[in-house]
Design an enzyme around this catalytic site. Structure first.
Site, PDB file in Angstrom:
ATOM      1  N   HIS A  53      90.638  29.022  80.886  1.00  9.33           N
ATOM      2  CA  HIS A  53      90.103  27.307  79.969  1.00  9.33           C
ATOM      3  C   HIS A  53      90.860  27.054  78.863  1.00  9.33           C
ATOM      4  O   HIS A  53      91.295  26.477  78.718  1.00  9.33           O
ATOM      5  CB  HIS A  53      88.542  27.263  80.196  1.00  9.33           C
ATOM      6  CG  HIS A  53      88.462  25.979  79.147  1.00  9.33           C
ATOM      7  ND1 HIS A  53      87.635  24.386  80.456  1.00  9.33           N
ATOM      8  CD2 HIS A  53      88.510  25.711  78.430  1.00  9.33           C
ATOM      9  CE1 HIS A  53      87.578  23.820  79.015  1.00  9.33           C
ATOM     10  NE2 HIS A  53      87.690  24.288  77.733  1.00  9.33           N
ATOM     11  N   GLU A  54      90.384  28.011  77.609  1.00  7.08           N
ATOM     12  CA  GLU A  54      91.015  28.504  76.525  1.00  7.08           C
ATOM     13  C   GLU A  54      92.404  28.591  76.462  1.00  7.08           C
ATOM     14  O   GLU A  54      93.621  27.690  76.162  1.00  7.08           O
ATOM     15  CB  GLU A  54      90.365  29.021  75.718  1.00  7.08           C
ATOM     16  CG  GLU A  54      88.945  28.606  75.384  1.00  7.08           C
ATOM     17  CD  GLU A  54      88.647  26.896  75.120  1.00  7.08           C
ATOM     18  OE1 GLU A  54      89.768  26.976  74.053  1.00  7.08           O
ATOM     19  OE2 GLU A  54      87.675  26.619  75.199  1.00  7.08           O
ATOM     20  N   HIS A  70      93.970  25.606  77.770  1.00 14.14           N
ATOM     21  CA  HIS A  70      94.611  24.831  76.505  1.00 14.14           C
ATOM     22  C   HIS A  70      95.615  24.885  75.972  1.00 14.14           C
ATOM     23  O   HIS A  70      96.550  24.165  75.494  1.00 14.14           O
ATOM     24  CB  HIS A  70      93.324  23.884  75.775  1.00 14.14           C
ATOM     25  CG  HIS A  70      92.058  23.492  75.981  1.00 14.14           C
ATOM     26  ND1 HIS A  70      91.651  22.584  76.976  1.00 14.14           N
ATOM     27  CD2 HIS A  70      91.005  23.772  76.439  1.00 14.14           C
ATOM     28  CE1 HIS A  70      90.837  22.371  77.513  1.00 14.14           C
ATOM     29  NE2 HIS A  70      90.207  22.280  76.309  1.00 14.14           N
TER      30      HIS A  70
HETATM   31 ZN   LIG Z   1      87.998  23.014  76.714  1.00 11.18          ZN
END
Ligand SMILES: [Zn+2]
Length: 131
Positions: free
Chosen positions: A2-3, A6
């Site tokens: 997830h990160e 990003h």
């Molecule tokens: Zn996030």
């Protein structure tokens, strides 16, 4: 995952800094993409989003207005559902939106989302949520 998504989204899609990135409501994309890539890459079923989908809480057009003021279900689970739907069913629209995001054309992206897409896919999104 997830990160790291990003990081990649911030590096290659979202032009400029965080304040620029969220100068219009883009959170559906930012968190939705991170969730979509994360679950997709790991080949994991998103049970959270699946549960939310069965409730059909939001129209797609409503999700385009998601901000940091909204709850986690809307930001993450519904962001995931919005990005999942668009990437897999409306790739031309995603390409158009990303074209604006990648050049920092936030207002143009917003106009495209609100006027060109608007509520056009709401019924199809609603149907897709139950598939
Ligand atoms: Zn996030």
């Amino acid at each position: 995952n997830h990160e790291y998504t990003h990081y990649l989204d911030g590096r290659f899609n979202m032009y400029g800094d965080w304040n620029a990135n969220i100068s219009t409501p883009t959170l559906w994309w930012i968190e939705g993409l991170a969730e979509y890539v994360s679950y997709g890459y790991l080949r994991r079923h998103n049970t959270w989003a699946a549960g939310e989908a069965s409730r059909q809480t939001y129209n797609l057009s409503t999700l385009f207005d998601t901000t940091q003021q909204h709850d986690q279900d809307r930001v993450y689970a519904w962001g995931y559902l919005a990005v999942y739907y668009l990437v897999e069913n409306r790739p031309a629209d995603v390409a158009k939106i990303l074209g604006y995001y990648r050049t920092g054309s936030w207002q143009a992206a917003r106009s495209y989302i609100k006027q060109n897409i608007g509520t056009r896919y709401d019924a199809d999104f609603r149907r897709w949520l139950l598939t």
